[in-house]
Motif scaffolding. Structure first.
Motif, PDB file in Angstrom:
ATOM      1  N   LYS A  97      22.441  35.797 -82.890  1.00  0.00           N
ATOM      2  CA  LYS A  97      23.367  34.929 -82.133  1.00  0.00           C
ATOM      3  C   LYS A  97      24.804  35.441 -82.207  1.00  0.00           C
ATOM      4  N   ARG A  98      25.030  36.553 -82.898  1.00  0.00           N
ATOM      5  CA  ARG A  98      26.361  37.139 -83.110  1.00  0.00           C
ATOM      6  C   ARG A  98      27.300  36.188 -83.845  1.00  0.00           C
ATOM      7  N   ALA A  99      26.727  35.388 -84.727  1.00  0.00           N
ATOM      8  CA  ALA A  99      27.528  34.457 -85.531  1.00  0.00           C
ATOM      9  C   ALA A  99      27.817  35.101 -86.888  1.00  0.00           C
ATOM     10  N   ALA A 100      29.078  35.038 -87.308  1.00  0.00           N
ATOM     11  CA  ALA A 100      29.443  35.609 -88.604  1.00  0.00           C
ATOM     12  C   ALA A 100      29.586  34.529 -89.666  1.00  0.00           C
ATOM     13  N   VAL A 101      29.423  33.278 -89.257  1.00  0.00           N
ATOM     14  CA  VAL A 101      29.644  32.169 -90.181  1.00  0.00           C
ATOM     15  C   VAL A 101      28.497  31.158 -90.103  1.00  0.00           C
ATOM     16  N   PHE A 121      36.047  26.977 -84.537  1.00  0.00           N
ATOM     17  CA  PHE A 121      35.360  28.132 -83.959  1.00  0.00           C
ATOM     18  C   PHE A 121      35.331  28.046 -82.435  1.00  0.00           C
ATOM     19  N   ASP A 122      35.180  29.231 -81.809  1.00  0.00           N
ATOM     20  CA  ASP A 122      35.095  29.240 -80.349  1.00  0.00           C
ATOM     21  C   ASP A 122      33.797  28.596 -79.893  1.00  0.00           C
ATOM     22  N   ILE A 149      31.926  32.752 -83.612  1.00  0.00           N
ATOM     23  CA  ILE A 149      30.749  31.900 -83.417  1.00  0.00           C
ATOM     24  C   ILE A 149      30.217  31.444 -84.777  1.00  0.00           C
ATOM     25  N   ALA A 150      29.901  30.156 -84.894  1.00  0.00           N
ATOM     26  CA  ALA A 150      29.334  29.626 -86.138  1.00  0.00           C
ATOM     27  C   ALA A 150      27.986  28.977 -85.848  1.00  0.00           C
ATOM     28  N   ILE A 165      27.738  37.944 -93.429  1.00  0.00           N
ATOM     29  CA  ILE A 165      27.748  36.559 -92.932  1.00  0.00           C
ATOM     30  C   ILE A 165      28.257  35.620 -94.023  1.00  0.00           C
ATOM     31  N   GLU A 166      29.317  34.893 -93.716  1.00  0.00           N
ATOM     32  CA  GLU A 166      29.915  33.972 -94.689  1.00  0.00           C
ATOM     33  C   GLU A 166      29.373  32.561 -94.495  1.00  0.00           C
TER      34      GLU A 166
END
Ligand code: ADP
Length: 164
Positions: free
Chosen positions: A81-85, A29-30, A4-5, A113-114
């Protein structure tokens, strides 16, 4: 695990430059969450609600893109939001310094987080929300720079401002 982004910004209003970044991110991304900042510049042309509605309309063709709003610390929001990007767009060298500082600060705040930077097609690199508003306010044609719904909304907004 779903990739997730979050693509954060003021989106005042969303432009074809933003949409090009979204199109690219949606392939990588998904899920992409376009996150409209609550505390945008002090006096945005469009209210938060208007910016969200215009963005939602502009991304309705993408199955894996949603529009949300956020306030407070961006990295905390991304975690929720469980986004790592985090996705940001780069137009020119002039964007670099600000974006570089922001990315490093966010990494310091949350190393998990990138931030990634994407570039638009060259024909969109010169588009900014600020310039588009200025051109439209002075009666110029902005149809190559923003989606139709945004163009209509801007014209309405400036017409109503003129009549007050
Ligand atoms: P902000 O106020 O956070 O800069 P914007 O809505 O102006 O929000 O922009 C959000 C992101 O999209 C930023 O990373 C910005 O650099 C990028 N961006 C805006 N317009 C373009 C464009 N034409 N090409 C590439 N990136 C863009």
């Amino acid at each position: 695990m779903l990739k997730i982004a979050v693509y954060p910004g003021s989106f005042d209003p969303i432009t074809n430059g933003h949409l090009d970044i979204i199109r690219r991110a949606a392939k990588m991304f998904d899920r992409v969450i376009v996150s409209v900042a609550i505390n945008a510049e002090k006096t945005p042309l469009f209210s938060l609600r208007e910016r969200v509605v215009l963005a939602r309309d502009a991304v309705k063709g993408f199955k894996n893109v949603t529009v949300d709003e956020f306030g407070g610390l961006l990295v905390s929001y991304a975690r929720r939001k469980r986004a790592a990007v985090l996705v940001r767009g780069l137009r020119a060298v002039s964007d670099f310094e600000f974006e570089f500082q922001l990315a490093l600060m966010n990494r310091k705040l949350d190393p998990g987080i990138e931030t990634i930077f994407l570039m638009t097609k060259d024909e969109y690199t010169f588009i900014s929300s600020r310039q588009v508003k200025e051109i439209c306010r002075m009666g110029g044609n902005v149809s190559d720079f923003v989606p139709r719904g945004v163009e209509r909304a801007m014209k309405r907004k400036f017409a109503s401002k003129r009549s007050v």
